[in-house]
Motif scaffolding. Structure first.
Motif, PDB file in Angstrom:
ATOM      1  N   GLY A   1       7.250  23.098  -7.602  1.00  0.00           N
ATOM      2  CA  GLY A   1       8.739  23.647  -6.886  1.00  0.00           C
ATOM      3  C   GLY A   1       9.110  24.864  -6.527  1.00  0.00           C
ATOM      4  N   ARG A   2       8.696  25.531  -7.762  1.00  0.00           N
ATOM      5  CA  ARG A   2       9.048  26.997  -6.575  1.00  0.00           C
ATOM      6  C   ARG A   2       8.705  27.528  -5.790  1.00  0.00           C
ATOM      7  NH1 ARG A   2       7.404  30.481 -11.474  1.00  0.00           N
ATOM      8  NH2 ARG A   2       9.915  30.148 -12.176  1.00  0.00           N
ATOM      9  N   TRP A   3       7.512  26.673  -5.632  1.00  0.00           N
ATOM     10  CA  TRP A   3       6.686  27.374  -4.556  1.00  0.00           C
ATOM     11  C   TRP A   3       6.999  25.905  -2.832  1.00  0.00           C
ATOM     12  CZ3 TRP A   3       3.081  24.291  -1.044  1.00  0.00           C
ATOM     13  CH2 TRP A   3       3.045  24.494  -0.494  1.00  0.00           C
ATOM     14  N   LEU A   4       7.791  25.113  -2.957  1.00  0.00           N
ATOM     15  CA  LEU A   4       8.125  24.129  -2.096  1.00  0.00           C
ATOM     16  C   LEU A   4       9.815  24.349  -2.340  1.00  0.00           C
ATOM     17  CD1 LEU A   4       7.638  20.684  -3.669  1.00  0.00           C
ATOM     18  CD2 LEU A   4       6.661  22.463  -2.004  1.00  0.00           C
TER      19      LEU A   4
ATOM     20  N   MET B   1      10.239  25.984   2.285  1.00  0.00           N
ATOM     21  CA  MET B   1      10.718  25.738   2.810  1.00  0.00           C
ATOM     22  C   MET B   1      12.192  26.835   3.450  1.00  0.00           C
ATOM     23  SD  MET B   1      12.091  22.263   0.489  1.00  0.00           S
ATOM     24  CE  MET B   1      13.468  21.275   1.573  1.00  0.00           C
ATOM     25  N   ILE B   2      12.170  27.286   2.604  1.00  0.00           N
ATOM     26  CA  ILE B   2      13.118  28.658   2.804  1.00  0.00           C
ATOM     27  C   ILE B   2      12.187  29.612   4.323  1.00  0.00           C
ATOM     28  CG2 ILE B   2      13.984  31.057   2.464  1.00  0.00           C
ATOM     29  CD1 ILE B   2      14.627  30.307   0.046  1.00  0.00           C
ATOM     30  N   LEU B   3      10.782  30.168   4.037  1.00  0.00           N
ATOM     31  CA  LEU B   3      10.571  30.757   5.000  1.00  0.00           C
ATOM     32  C   LEU B   3       9.950  29.375   6.278  1.00  0.00           C
ATOM     33  CD1 LEU B   3       7.422  32.510   2.874  1.00  0.00           C
ATOM     34  CD2 LEU B   3       9.087  33.456   3.872  1.00  0.00           C
ATOM     35  N   LEU B   4      10.103  28.244   6.414  1.00  0.00           N
ATOM     36  CA  LEU B   4      10.048  27.399   7.192  1.00  0.00           C
ATOM     37  C   LEU B   4      11.044  27.372   8.022  1.00  0.00           C
ATOM     38  CD1 LEU B   4       8.265  25.312   8.732  1.00  0.00           C
ATOM     39  CD2 LEU B   4       9.075  23.708   7.310  1.00  0.00           C
ATOM     40  N   ASP B   5      12.536  27.711   7.224  1.00  0.00           N
ATOM     41  CA  ASP B   5      13.785  27.307   8.093  1.00  0.00           C
ATOM     42  C   ASP B   5      14.052  28.647   8.735  1.00  0.00           C
ATOM     43  OD1 ASP B   5      16.555  26.975   8.645  1.00  0.00           O
ATOM     44  OD2 ASP B   5      16.969  27.904   6.759  1.00  0.00           O
TER      45      ASP B   5
ATOM     46  N   ALA C   1      12.184  30.688  10.271  1.00  0.00           N
ATOM     47  CA  ALA C   1      10.035  30.345  11.336  1.00  0.00           C
ATOM     48  C   ALA C   1      11.127  29.804  12.348  1.00  0.00           C
ATOM     49  CB  ALA C   1       9.166  30.058  10.618  1.00  0.00           C
ATOM     50  N   PHE C   2      11.633  28.343  11.583  1.00  0.00           N
ATOM     51  CA  PHE C   2      12.005  27.753  13.313  1.00  0.00           C
ATOM     52  C   PHE C   2      12.979  29.000  13.698  1.00  0.00           C
ATOM     53  CE2 PHE C   2       9.344  24.572  11.183  1.00  0.00           C
ATOM     54  CZ  PHE C   2       9.023  23.953  12.235  1.00  0.00           C
ATOM     55  N   ARG C   3      14.200  28.966  12.668  1.00  0.00           N
ATOM     56  CA  ARG C   3      15.328  30.064  13.151  1.00  0.00           C
ATOM     57  C   ARG C   3      14.941  31.131  14.710  1.00  0.00           C
ATOM     58  NH1 ARG C   3      20.516  28.672  10.682  1.00  0.00           N
ATOM     59  NH2 ARG C   3      19.783  27.124   9.032  1.00  0.00           N
ATOM     60  N   ALA C   4      13.495  32.023  14.125  1.00  0.00           N
ATOM     61  CA  ALA C   4      13.660  33.231  15.082  1.00  0.00           C
ATOM     62  C   ALA C   4      12.562  32.549  16.212  1.00  0.00           C
ATOM     63  CB  ALA C   4      11.877  34.019  14.043  1.00  0.00           C
ATOM     64  N   ASN C   5      11.819  31.285  15.904  1.00  0.00           N
ATOM     65  CA  ASN C   5      11.632  30.572  17.237  1.00  0.00           C
ATOM     66  C   ASN C   5      12.944  30.295  18.643  1.00  0.00           C
ATOM     67  OD1 ASN C   5       9.181  30.207  18.998  1.00  0.00           O
ATOM     68  ND2 ASN C   5       9.922  28.188  18.789  1.00  0.00           N
ATOM     69  N   SER C   6      13.567  29.843  17.115  1.00  0.00           N
ATOM     70  CA  SER C   6      15.037  29.628  18.572  1.00  0.00           C
ATOM     71  C   SER C   6      15.577  30.395  19.666  1.00  0.00           C
ATOM     72  CB  SER C   6      15.636  28.532  17.601  1.00  0.00           C
ATOM     73  OG  SER C   6      17.085  28.253  18.156  1.00  0.00           O
ATOM     74  N   VAL C   7      15.790  31.913  18.604  1.00  0.00           N
ATOM     75  CA  VAL C   7      16.758  33.181  18.755  1.00  0.00           C
ATOM     76  C   VAL C   7      15.362  33.815  20.409  1.00  0.00           C
ATOM     77  CG1 VAL C   7      16.966  35.306  18.449  1.00  0.00           C
ATOM     78  CG2 VAL C   7      17.613  33.576  16.941  1.00  0.00           C
TER      79      VAL C   7
END
Length: 187
Positions: free
Chosen positions: A76-79, A83-87, A89-95
């Motif tokens: 649960g902690r890993w998931l 999810m936070i890291l993936l979010d 990364a997507f935001r950084a990619n968008s910028v």
């Protein structure tokens, strides 16, 4: 109360003597906070028993059951962290894409940072709240399946609140950046 506390400390000392090797092996593989756990710090166990929090009885009859619960907790902690890291990364990619395409990347950066911070905070708080309050349910926590349900519902609720907060904060930040009045539709 004092007699019960003394009895708990005596039982803890007996546990430490009889199962010293097993406890040491367990503590080496399962690190705890600096306050320790009920297995490493008898005062922690006494404090939990004295506190107003209701502790649920969790019947663990083998090391295998304890390992299952620890595995579920770590998953649960890993998931959640994943999810936070993936979010992020997507935001950084968008910028970065806005920067590459010559769009207003500073606007994109400010809205993504604000919405990331707010949605992450609200998501973690909601997930923790839901999981903690489900953990108070004695029927739910008696089995490892109950832990899966509690952690799963905490993750889903945190994710849903995070998405809602993200939309709201992103729109608000864009309006502030563009210096537009915020119209919520509520009179």
């Amino acid at each position: 109360m004092v007699a019960l506390e003394q009895k708990a400390l005596a039982i803890f000392k007996e546990l430490q003597v009889k199962y010293q090797a097993e406890l040491q092996r367990f503590m080496n593989t399962n690190r705890a906070s600096r306050r320790g756990t009920i297995w490493s710090n008898p005062n922690r166990a006494v404090h939990i028993a004295k506190s107003a929090r209701h502790s649920t009885k969790l019947d663990i009859s083998s090391t295998a059951e304890f390992k299952k619960i620890k595995y579920i907790e770590n998953t649960g902690r890993w998931l959640g962290n994943g999810m936070i890291l993936l979010d992020g990364a997507f935001r950084a990619n968008s910028v970065y894409n806005d920067y590459k395409n010559g769009d207003d990347w500073q606007r994109s950066l400010s809205t993504e940072l604000a919405s990331f911070g707010a949605s992450t905070t609200v998501g973690i708080a909601t997930g923790t709240f839901i999981t903690t309050h489900l953990a108070a349910s004695t029927l739910l926590m008696l089995t490892p399946f109950g832990w899966v349900v509690a952690i799963g519902l905490g993750l889903v609720a945190g994710f849903a609140m995070s998405i809602g907060t993200n939309i709201l904060v992103k729109k608000t930040t864009e309006n502030i950046y563009d210096r537009k009045p915020i119209h919520t539709g509520i009179l």
